[in-house]
Enzyme design. Sequence first.
Site, PDB file in Angstrom:
ATOM      1  CE  LYS A  22     -11.859   2.077  -7.750  1.00  0.00           C
ATOM      2  NZ  LYS A  22     -11.013   1.691  -7.635  1.00  0.00           N
ATOM      3  CG  ASN A  23     -10.843   1.322 -11.944  1.00  0.00           C
ATOM      4  OD1 ASN A  23     -10.609   1.483 -10.639  1.00  0.00           O
ATOM      5  ND2 ASN A  23     -10.102   0.681 -12.915  1.00  0.00           N
ATOM      6  CB  CYS A 117      -5.385  -1.680  -3.393  1.00  0.00           C
ATOM      7  SG  CYS A 117      -6.975  -1.132  -3.179  1.00  0.00           S
ATOM      8  NE  ARG A 122      -1.481   2.122  -6.702  1.00  0.00           N
ATOM      9  CZ  ARG A 122      -2.687   1.885  -7.044  1.00  0.00           C
ATOM     10  NH1 ARG A 122      -3.429   1.572  -7.746  1.00  0.00           N
ATOM     11  NH2 ARG A 122      -3.765   1.788  -4.822  1.00  0.00           N
ATOM     12  CG  ASP A 308      -7.094  -3.405 -11.677  1.00  0.00           C
ATOM     13  OD1 ASP A 308      -6.795  -3.739 -10.857  1.00  0.00           O
ATOM     14  OD2 ASP A 308      -8.199  -2.669 -12.067  1.00  0.00           O
ATOM     15  NE  ARG A 400     -10.329   1.225  -2.317  1.00  0.00           N
ATOM     16  CZ  ARG A 400      -9.752   0.949  -3.170  1.00  0.00           C
ATOM     17  NH1 ARG A 400      -9.072   0.169  -2.535  1.00  0.00           N
ATOM     18  NH2 ARG A 400      -9.287   1.895  -4.192  1.00  0.00           N
TER      19      ARG A 400
END
Length: 421
Positions: A22-23, A117, A122, A308, A400
């Site tokens: 995903k990233n 999120c 961030r 994560d 997600r």
Amino acid sequence: MAKLLVQNSGPLKGEVTISGAKNSVLPLMAACILGEETVTIKDVPELRDVKILTDVLTSIGAKVDKTEANTLEITTEEITSTEPDYDLFNKMRASILIMGPLLSRAGRAKLPMPGGCAIGARPIDLHLKGFKQMGAEITVTDTFIDAVAPEGGLHGARVYLDFPSVGATENIILAAVLANGTTYIENAAKEPEIIDLANLLNKMGARIKGAGTDSVKIEGVEKLHGTFHRVIPDRIELGTFMLAAAITRGEILIKNIVTDHVKPVIAKLEECGVEIELTDEGMVVNAVGKELTATDIKTLPYPGFPTDIQSPFMAFLSTVDGESTVQETVFENRFMHVAELNRMGANIKTQDRTAIIPGNKKLEGAQVIATDLRAGAAMVLAGLVADGTTEVSEIYHIDRGYEHFEEKFRKLGATIIRIED
């Protein structure tokens, strides 16, 4: 809102195949803005974030076709808008990754402040710092960021990142590929996803060296062409299923992996007493009959222990013998899952960015919330070993980032049901 009902399922056993990362796929999709020709991307996971970014790309003129399962063809012959749809963009923080390529190719990007999120501030100041050094004029309000390239386009620059931000590294690379001259990024992030992005861009005709190190060099080129690319496996999903075997005291064969991407997770699980074997088929994680003990974790930028995986690992540590500590150094607000684990009897204490996990707890099913993407996975892992039923709400976070989440767990023997309210 959908919920997951999770029951104590005993040791999980079987095999699972890891999806595309995903990233990684999100910046790869953003990179397609930079060229006019078609880019084919395989192993694209079917995720909520991918759907959102697909809609964002379509809103600025890209054509995105799903030609077969897990394959996208993306063509951006013409950029029709430099202002993506506000509601779409605000659903996902990674949408900010279209800023660099839009600014580079179209000369402007006017974007809403990104969502995502709520795991910490961030800030995107490092992204903007890089763009400014490349000549962009930036206007920031409470709701929008407006970046305009100078006449003649962005130019090369030497950019030092105060923190090795993954998103900033990716966005500055994306902006620099078509810039005039050479850009150097110092103190760059080293994540595998950045290497994957550079590999795609180089296939398209970019000139990028040093991706995966703390110093990246990008020589600007005039144009890019189409290509074919396969997304790397998702190292966070891999870590999640490694922990699924560990927390349930099961044995799982995990396929489609790059073991180098999860070295810290392997090391910490082995410290706890989990057996990990690498075979021709993949990785076998075996916790059957093992006496598992505590360990201490400190999250760090890659190649350190991944933030994560912190919350799923904490769920596991609550079930082993002995006291563990977890220190979170990447995000300042990534302990929101602690309150949810404590509802299940974990009795974790926090002070600033350190959590103390007493371990050896018999967890009880409860109504809990997926406070963010990885916290949602942690709640499910805890539910797999808790007495009774665990009801996990706000699972749109899980959708997600994990493809076919409950289906993969059910194939391993988990009792997990999705309830659509």
